[in-house]
Motif scaffolding. Structure first.
Motif, PDB file in Angstrom:
ATOM      1  N   ARG A  76     -64.303 -40.331  18.837  1.00  0.00           N
ATOM      2  CA  ARG A  76     -63.457 -40.546  19.974  1.00  0.00           C
ATOM      3  C   ARG A  76     -63.130 -41.925  20.244  1.00  0.00           C
ATOM      4  O   ARG A  76     -62.263 -42.193  21.117  1.00  0.00           O
ATOM      5  CB  ARG A  76     -64.543 -40.013  21.139  1.00  0.00           C
ATOM      6  N   SER A  77     -63.636 -42.633  19.466  1.00  0.00           N
ATOM      7  CA  SER A  77     -63.121 -44.154  19.565  1.00  0.00           C
ATOM      8  C   SER A  77     -62.049 -44.249  18.334  1.00  0.00           C
ATOM      9  O   SER A  77     -61.695 -45.351  18.024  1.00  0.00           O
ATOM     10  CB  SER A  77     -64.364 -45.150  19.240  1.00  0.00           C
ATOM     11  N   SER A  78     -61.876 -43.246  17.571  1.00  0.00           N
ATOM     12  CA  SER A  78     -60.778 -43.346  16.395  1.00  0.00           C
ATOM     13  C   SER A  78     -61.140 -44.230  15.327  1.00  0.00           C
ATOM     14  O   SER A  78     -60.448 -44.609  14.563  1.00  0.00           O
ATOM     15  CB  SER A  78     -59.394 -43.907  17.155  1.00  0.00           C
ATOM     16  N   GLU A  79     -62.487 -44.462  15.285  1.00  0.00           N
ATOM     17  CA  GLU A  79     -63.072 -45.318  14.055  1.00  0.00           C
ATOM     18  C   GLU A  79     -62.770 -44.203  12.705  1.00  0.00           C
ATOM     19  O   GLU A  79     -62.861 -44.639  11.582  1.00  0.00           O
ATOM     20  CB  GLU A  79     -64.395 -45.562  14.181  1.00  0.00           C
ATOM     21  N   ASP A  89     -61.488 -40.243  11.573  1.00  0.00           N
ATOM     22  CA  ASP A  89     -60.587 -38.942  11.884  1.00  0.00           C
ATOM     23  C   ASP A  89     -61.576 -37.741  11.835  1.00  0.00           C
ATOM     24  O   ASP A  89     -62.664 -37.634  11.136  1.00  0.00           O
ATOM     25  CB  ASP A  89     -59.577 -38.850  11.243  1.00  0.00           C
TER      26      ASP A  89
END
Length: 114
Positions: free
Chosen positions: A94-97, A99
């Protein structure tokens, strides 16, 4: 009809069409302002009780094993997504760290299909 799976944002209503990542948490829709909230956590390929209230709720419904309770997506349909705890796969997605494909591959490696 759209048949692909999606990642839900915190606050979204959970349906089995949303991709659940290890570390996702759901709260019963009646409980957001309740200190004794029913909350479940995504672990392996099921949901487990994070709170005593959740465990009692499902026990009263006759769902889950007393020793190692596990719940299906259908058992928690309509519950609300909570912000995942920091460091979990769900939080990283959700933090895009991370995929989604990488997170799901990590889960598949950690918990292969039985």
């Amino acid at each position: 009809m759209d048949s692909h799976l999606m990642i839900g944002a915190p606050g979204a209503t959970y349906t089995p069409r949303l991709v659940a990542i290890a570390g996702d948490r759901l709260i019963h829709p009646a409980d957001p302002r309740n200190d004794l909230a029913r909350i479940v956590l995504r672990w392996e390929r099921a949901w487990v009780p994070e709170t005593w209230a959740a465990r009692q709720y499902f026990a009263a419904l006759g769902i889950g094993d007393d020793e190692a309770p596990r719940y299906t997506d259908q058992d928690v349909t309509g519950w609300l997504l909570l912000q995942p705890r920091p460091g979990t796969l769900a939080a990283q997605v959700r933090s895009s760290e991370l995929d989604v494909a990488t997170a799901l591959a990590a889960e598949a490696e950690a918990w292969p299909t039985r």
